[in-house]
Design a protein around this motif. Structure first.
Motif: not given
Length: 386
Positions: A210-214, A226, A260, A263, A265, A267
């Motif tokens: 899954q995409p995660c917080v950048g 991450n 990026t 929002d 995040r 990926r």
């Protein structure tokens, strides 16, 4: 560099010392004790952050982890001429873990608390801890000595800390900074830098897909959640070109793209020859995802003092093994690495790149290193009395 690891009384390991070379491969047949050695190392690391007692309790308590064979197997038992016989124990019951490095060494003795001492029946007590310099703990090499709740620190002479350590806590986790004891801080910080990676999740719901917080992520999480942020950190602050080479070695003609989202995040997209669009990590195979996780772990922008990989070849096609071995060997030039595996291809590739092989075997005397000549003929080590 860590020169020696010592374990006594853990599952199949009755008494084992292992001399390390910098890039080490621990192997052996199923049931020989590879996983036990790996788990013992994780418990040793837990002494630095205070998690060791809870980890043992969650695993059923110390009694379920202890060596269950004869305290001192006889020659006839070791040779198979007679069966193991129950005897009355002469020594204290406990689990002992330790290591020696080029600078400082550390050991701990975990034992069973007295009956009725605590309602937490699965919690062991830390009976003894020592920090020392040199290859082995001797009276003349000791710098910190904990016995029960009392801790002594040696400067020019021995002095006892006013503050006492709780029986369920390590001196590394509780006493550091209470007094001027730089050796405690040094060992604690060194052990806390160790990293362990095993069995990353690669199922369809795996966090790594899954995409995660950048956000800046110099260290890959143990579960790989991450991964996109870790790869972005390497690209921004570290060896982004090395990541590209690692991907090319495994998947010729392929490349990674970091995207990026609106929002914030991040990926990861994998571009492969012949495909009109890149694949996100939710679409790649289990083996491809695991390889990318290993790349992010090994190419970290914050190299640890020790990295331990447990069966990193899981889910990888044999064609990826040379690329993985090359990546591990490259990292081992600056970071100490231990690989626990029984995959012949990976073992052969790592040995070809200079790794030292340690073959574990097991008999009635427990797990030992093949060719050591017996449990008493390995690396030097000395355990303290209680």
């Amino acid at each position: 560099m860590i020169r020696t690891i010592a374990v006594q009384g853990y599952r199949s390991v009755r008494d084992l010392t292992l001399e390390l070379d910098g890039l080490d491969v621990v192997t052996g047949a199923n049931g020989a004790g590879k996983s036990n050695l790996y788990r013992a190392l994780r418990l040793l690391a837990g002494c630095a952050d205070g998690s060791v007692v809870g980890a043992i309790a969650r695993d059923g308590g110390l009694a379920s982890l202890l060596w269950a064979g004869m305290e001192r197997p006889t020659k006839s038992v070791l040779s198979g001429d007679s069966p193991a016989q129950g005897t009355v124990r002469k020594g204290p019951v406990g689990l002992r873990l330790g290591y020696a490095s080029d600078e400082l060494g550390y050991l701990v003795d975990l034992g069973i608390p007295p009956p009725g001492h605590s309602p937490f029946v699965n919690d062991p007590e830390l009976k003894r801890e020592q920090i020392f310099h040199g290859a082995v703990a001797r009276p003349g090499s000791l710098l910190v000595d904990r016995r029960g709740a009392s801790v002594r620190v040696r400067d020019d002479t021995w002095r006892t800390l006013d503050w006492q350590v709780l029986p369920h806590q390590s001196v590394l986790a509780e006493a550091a900074g209470v007094e001027n004891a730089p050796e405690i801080v040094s060992v604690r910080d060194s052990i806390r830098s160790w990293r362990f990676y095993d069995h990353f999740r690669t199922d369809p719901e795996a966090p790594a897909r899954q995409p995660c917080v950048g956000t800046v992520s110099p260290v890959l999480d143990a579960d790989g959640a991450n991964l996109p942020a870790a790869l972005a950190t390497i690209e921004f602050q570290g060896d982004g070109e090395g990541v590209g080479r690692a991907v090319q070695d495994a998947f010729p003609g392929s490349s990674l793209t970091l995207d990026t989202l609106d929002d914030g995040r991040v990926r990861v997209l994998l571009r492969q020859p012949g495909l009109l669009r890149p694949l996100d990590l939710g679409e790649v195979s289990d083996g491809t995802l695991r390889y990318l996780l290993l790349v992010a772990a090994l190419k970290t922008t914050r190299p640890p003092g020790l990295m331990v990989l447990n069966e990193p070849e899981t889910s990888l096609h044999r064609d990826l093994i040379p690329a993985l071995a090359g990546l591990i060997a490259e990292v081992a030039a600056t970071t100490q690495v231990i690989v626990v595996t029984h995959a012949p291809d990976l073992i052969a590739e790592l040995i070809r790149r200079g790794a030292c092989r340690h073959e574990l075997v097991k008999d009635a005397g427990g797990t030992s290193v093949e060719g050591s000549g017996g449990l008493l003929d390995g690396a030097r080590w000395s355990w303290p009395t209680r």
